[in-house]
Design a protein around this motif. Structure first.
Motif, PDB file in Angstrom:
ATOM      1  N   UNK A  56       0.826  -1.216   0.000  1.00 40.38           N
ATOM      2  CA  UNK A  56       0.000   0.000   0.000  1.00 40.38           C
ATOM      3  C   UNK A  56       0.853   1.256   0.000  1.00 40.38           C
ATOM      4  N   UNK A  57       2.140   1.143   0.338  1.00 39.71           N
ATOM      5  CA  UNK A  57       3.042   2.280   0.312  1.00 39.71           C
ATOM      6  C   UNK A  57       3.086   3.095   1.585  1.00 39.71           C
ATOM      7  N   UNK A  58       2.253   2.753   2.559  1.00 33.60           N
ATOM      8  CA  UNK A  58       2.231   3.484   3.822  1.00 33.60           C
ATOM      9  C   UNK A  58       3.293   2.910   4.752  1.00 33.60           C
ATOM     10  N   UNK A  59       4.316   3.689   5.056  1.00 33.89           N
ATOM     11  CA  UNK A  59       5.391   3.233   5.916  1.00 33.89           C
ATOM     12  C   UNK A  59       4.943   2.953   7.339  1.00 33.89           C
ATOM     13  N   UNK A  60       3.779   3.462   7.730  1.00 33.66           N
ATOM     14  CA  UNK A  60       3.254   3.245   9.081  1.00 33.66           C
ATOM     15  C   UNK A  60       2.065   2.283   9.070  1.00 33.66           C
ATOM     16  N   UNK A  61       1.936   1.506   8.025  1.00 32.12           N
ATOM     17  CA  UNK A  61       0.814   0.575   7.888  1.00 32.12           C
ATOM     18  C   UNK A  61       0.716  -0.314   9.130  1.00 32.12           C
ATOM     19  N   UNK A  62      -0.474  -0.412   9.696  1.00 34.25           N
ATOM     20  CA  UNK A  62      -0.670  -1.183  10.925  1.00 34.25           C
ATOM     21  C   UNK A  62      -0.793  -2.684  10.677  1.00 34.25           C
ATOM     22  N   UNK A  63      -1.089  -3.062   9.451  1.00 31.58           N
ATOM     23  CA  UNK A  63      -1.198  -4.493   9.114  1.00 31.58           C
ATOM     24  C   UNK A  63      -0.515  -4.732   7.774  1.00 31.58           C
ATOM     25  N   UNK A  64       0.811  -4.510   7.711  1.00 27.20           N
ATOM     26  CA  UNK A  64       1.522  -4.621   6.435  1.00 27.20           C
ATOM     27  C   UNK A  64       1.373  -5.978   5.779  1.00 27.20           C
ATOM     28  N   UNK A  65       0.845  -5.946   4.555  1.00 28.08           N
ATOM     29  CA  UNK A  65       0.671  -7.180   3.803  1.00 28.08           C
ATOM     30  C   UNK A  65      -0.563  -7.964   4.166  1.00 28.08           C
ATOM     31  N   UNK A  66      -1.480  -7.387   4.929  1.00 32.33           N
ATOM     32  CA  UNK A  66      -2.627  -8.176   5.397  1.00 32.33           C
ATOM     33  C   UNK A  66      -3.900  -7.343   5.518  1.00 32.33           C
TER      34      UNK A  66
END
Length: 220
Positions: A56-66
């Motif tokens: 998604x490109x968000x470096x602060x993603x709370x659920x990266x890859x999921x």
């Protein structure tokens, strides 16, 4: 049948089966074909400067890859084996997401409370459906659809207010990540209770709410 090749010891003497050696594509197809679950592809992990980042490109993603890759993710949901195979063929590393409110709802609780509840349910010899354990230390208990509408009143009848417990019913408009989806560097979603022919028929939330609420109350 879902194949388990390794188990990891968990709290309350529970065992968490860990799936290995199968592609996300094959697993997504089997969910649709064997369990008749709707599926849709989510985000995936990408290597950026030696670090696994969410697509998604968000470096602060709370659920990266999921998490869903599109706002209109509901339009991607399918129960078709052919469509599922085509979607994961386009993006083989996409996470496997299962929409709730269709063939099942899910009761989301903290991992510590979930294992406590599982131990109590086994002593009570309750019928259980599949249960997942996520790297962010949450557990999802699969139950019959309609649970999301029932849970608030059921919790009140047990003497709790819904806001006082870390217990959430996921129904229409929500989703859960399915094994073996990965959450960034934290690991992968695993089965605490894997899908088997014996648990194809899911329990009603009324059968599980008491031990779940009790465990969440103790876990506060």
């Amino acid at each position: 049948m879902f194949i388990v090749e390794e188990t990891i010891a968990g709290p309350e003497a529970a065992q968490i089966p860990k799936q290995r050696g199968e592609s996300l594509l094959d697993t997504a197809v089997r969910y649709a074909e064997e369990r008749h679950w709707d599926v849709f592809p989510g985000t995936w992990l990408e290597a950026v400067d030696g670090t696994q980042r969410c697509s998604c490109g968000d470096g602060r993603c709370s659920a990266p890859g999921a998490h869903p890759a599109r706002e209109d993710w509901a339009a991607q949901v399918t129960g078709s084996v052919t469509v599922a195979r085509r979607m994961w063929s386009k993006q083989p590393t996409a996470s496997i997401l299962l929409p709730t409110g269709r063939t099942f709802d899910a009761i989301d609780v903290p991992e510590s409370a979930g294992f406590l509840a599982l131990a109590r349910m086994e002593r009570m010899e309750l019928t259980l459906g599949p249960v997942t354990c996520t790297p962010d230390r949450r557990m999802h208990f699969f139950v019959l659809p309609g649970a999301a509408a029932k849970v608030p009143d059921l919790v009140r009848k047990l003497g709790w207010t819904p806001a006082s417990l870390d217990l959430v019913a996921l129904g229409e408009g929500s989703y859960v990540a399915a094994p073996p989806t990965r959450f960034g560097s934290r690991g992968s979603v695993q089965w605490a209770r894997r899908p088997t022919p014996a648990n194809r028929w899911l329990p009603d939330v009324e059968e599980l709410i008491s031990p779940l609420a009790y465990a969440c109350g103790r876990d506060r």
